[in-house]
Write a protein that holds these residues in place. Sequence first.
Motif, PDB file in Angstrom:
ATOM      1  N   ASN A 165      -8.759  20.844  -4.912  1.00  0.00           N
ATOM      2  CA  ASN A 165      -8.390  21.155  -6.224  1.00  0.00           C
ATOM      3  C   ASN A 165      -7.453  22.379  -6.080  1.00  0.00           C
ATOM      4  OD1 ASN A 165      -8.894  21.185  -9.240  1.00  0.00           O
ATOM      5  ND2 ASN A 165     -10.852  20.681  -8.667  1.00  0.00           N
ATOM      6  N   GLN A 193     -14.239  27.456 -23.019  1.00  0.00           N
ATOM      7  CA  GLN A 193     -13.354  26.531 -22.094  1.00  0.00           C
ATOM      8  C   GLN A 193     -12.521  25.433 -23.002  1.00  0.00           C
ATOM      9  OE1 GLN A 193     -15.119  25.430 -18.338  1.00  0.00           O
ATOM     10  NE2 GLN A 193     -16.882  26.848 -19.149  1.00  0.00           N
ATOM     11  N   ARG A 232      -6.378  20.434 -24.389  1.00  0.00           N
ATOM     12  CA  ARG A 232      -6.119  19.410 -23.293  1.00  0.00           C
ATOM     13  C   ARG A 232      -4.735  19.190 -23.356  1.00  0.00           C
ATOM     14  NH1 ARG A 232     -10.638  14.548 -24.276  1.00  0.00           N
ATOM     15  NH2 ARG A 232     -12.541  16.148 -24.457  1.00  0.00           N
ATOM     16  N   PRO A 267     -18.744  27.952 -13.615  1.00  0.00           N
ATOM     17  CA  PRO A 267     -18.082  27.023 -14.508  1.00  0.00           C
ATOM     18  C   PRO A 267     -17.104  27.340 -15.659  1.00  0.00           C
ATOM     19  CG  PRO A 267     -20.482  26.784 -13.964  1.00  0.00           C
ATOM     20  CD  PRO A 267     -20.022  27.933 -13.447  1.00  0.00           C
ATOM     21  N   ALA A 316     -13.583  26.164 -15.157  1.00  0.00           N
ATOM     22  CA  ALA A 316     -13.412  24.781 -14.978  1.00  0.00           C
ATOM     23  C   ALA A 316     -11.933  24.428 -15.513  1.00  0.00           C
ATOM     24  CB  ALA A 316     -14.442  24.199 -15.643  1.00  0.00           C
ATOM     25  N   HIS A 317     -11.405  24.963 -16.604  1.00  0.00           N
ATOM     26  CA  HIS A 317     -10.227  24.461 -17.274  1.00  0.00           C
ATOM     27  C   HIS A 317      -9.241  24.800 -16.641  1.00  0.00           C
ATOM     28  CE1 HIS A 317     -11.197  28.513 -18.784  1.00  0.00           C
ATOM     29  NE2 HIS A 317     -10.020  28.618 -18.779  1.00  0.00           N
ATOM     30  N   ASN A 335     -11.223  19.088 -13.327  1.00  0.00           N
ATOM     31  CA  ASN A 335     -12.696  19.747 -13.511  1.00  0.00           C
ATOM     32  C   ASN A 335     -13.646  19.682 -12.174  1.00  0.00           C
ATOM     33  OD1 ASN A 335     -14.932  20.989 -14.218  1.00  0.00           O
ATOM     34  ND2 ASN A 335     -15.441  19.883 -15.964  1.00  0.00           N
ATOM     35  N   ARG A 356     -17.957  18.840 -12.112  1.00  0.00           N
ATOM     36  CA  ARG A 356     -18.367  17.600 -12.828  1.00  0.00           C
ATOM     37  C   ARG A 356     -19.611  17.274 -12.353  1.00  0.00           C
ATOM     38  NH1 ARG A 356     -13.975  13.148 -12.923  1.00  0.00           N
ATOM     39  NH2 ARG A 356     -13.097  14.577 -14.461  1.00  0.00           N
ATOM     40  N   ALA A 381     -21.710  21.425 -17.678  1.00  0.00           N
ATOM     41  CA  ALA A 381     -20.209  21.233 -17.262  1.00  0.00           C
ATOM     42  C   ALA A 381     -20.111  19.732 -17.934  1.00  0.00           C
ATOM     43  CB  ALA A 381     -19.882  21.377 -16.009  1.00  0.00           C
ATOM     44  N   SER A 418     -15.993  18.719 -22.240  1.00  0.00           N
ATOM     45  CA  SER A 418     -14.949  18.264 -21.447  1.00  0.00           C
ATOM     46  C   SER A 418     -13.691  19.137 -21.643  1.00  0.00           C
ATOM     47  CB  SER A 418     -14.500  16.897 -21.897  1.00  0.00           C
ATOM     48  OG  SER A 418     -13.307  16.336 -21.200  1.00  0.00           O
ATOM     49  N   THR A 419     -13.191  19.684 -20.533  1.00  0.00           N
ATOM     50  CA  THR A 419     -12.154  20.526 -20.312  1.00  0.00           C
ATOM     51  C   THR A 419     -10.823  20.191 -19.907  1.00  0.00           C
ATOM     52  OG1 THR A 419     -12.663  21.051 -17.953  1.00  0.00           O
ATOM     53  CG2 THR A 419     -13.850  22.659 -19.734  1.00  0.00           C
ATOM     54  N   HIS A 420     -10.946  18.614 -19.456  1.00  0.00           N
ATOM     55  CA  HIS A 420      -9.584  17.975 -19.154  1.00  0.00           C
ATOM     56  C   HIS A 420      -9.617  16.691 -19.912  1.00  0.00           C
ATOM     57  CE1 HIS A 420     -10.074  20.977 -15.952  1.00  0.00           C
ATOM     58  NE2 HIS A 420      -8.787  20.863 -15.467  1.00  0.00           N
TER      59      HIS A 420
END
Length: 290
Positions: free
Chosen positions: A99, A200, A205, A246, A249-250, A255, A258, A263, A267-269
Amino acid sequence: MGLAMWLRTGLLMAILTGLLMGIGYIFGGPNLALIMFVFSMFFNFITYWYSDRIVLGWYRARVVDEYEAPELYSIVRGLAERAGLPTPRVAIIPTETPNAFATGRDPEHAVVAVTQGLLKILDRDELEGVLGHELTHVKNRDMLIGTLAAAMAGAIIQLAYWARWIAIFGGFGGDRDDGENVLAAILVAVLAPIAAMLIQAAISRSREFLADEGGARISGKPQALASALMKIDTAVRYRPLKNGNPATAHMFIINPFRGLGLATLFSTHPPTEARIERLRKIAEEMGIYF
């Protein structure tokens, strides 16, 4: 910083301030609410000024120099020049989960962080796409709002932890009776983590789509970024990050948590498939097909 960024930053600061003052009022009345207000002002300033150190510290990320990571620095420097940015510092996170994220209060104090796992699974072209994505966050000044949101959400989760112990030991006492204090503590313990996740989710998005587009154009390799997203997404499904916060995450390109509890609820993405499809269209505009 543009007006929209100031408004978003101010909104998040107001959310944290209101939450801390509300909890203070519940447990200690007006006096504790005032103390919480002063604390929140101090916390917001520290978070703003030391945002890069805070997040890097959470993940034990180590800033490296050009001699330690010559290829990584070469890529970052070249992409930063194309993007018209000062070369940010580079950090490596000691985890095998692939990541990356960017942090810092402005482009002059930015840090681009990648995990050891990312360096192992991506080729140079894919790495350029990912780093281009992160540099776009830097250029768009997304990383400050992301760091503030992460710190605030982390503070909320910590408050939930304290509230759990307050409920166990019967509250603070004072003017309220024990039953009311315990009930208030239980409500904070249950609702605070949900509030953290909502913070978050409040990070748009659309910023990820814009960063994908910027990464594709800065690197000139949309197909490589698409390939990198697919690799990271697949790896995270099988090896999610277990030792992080967590609330951050964004900030990551995918993320990393997952499948871990709450989490999965917020949804952060955008879906990775949708991001890849957009990258295909961007590639076609650039005369590249894959």
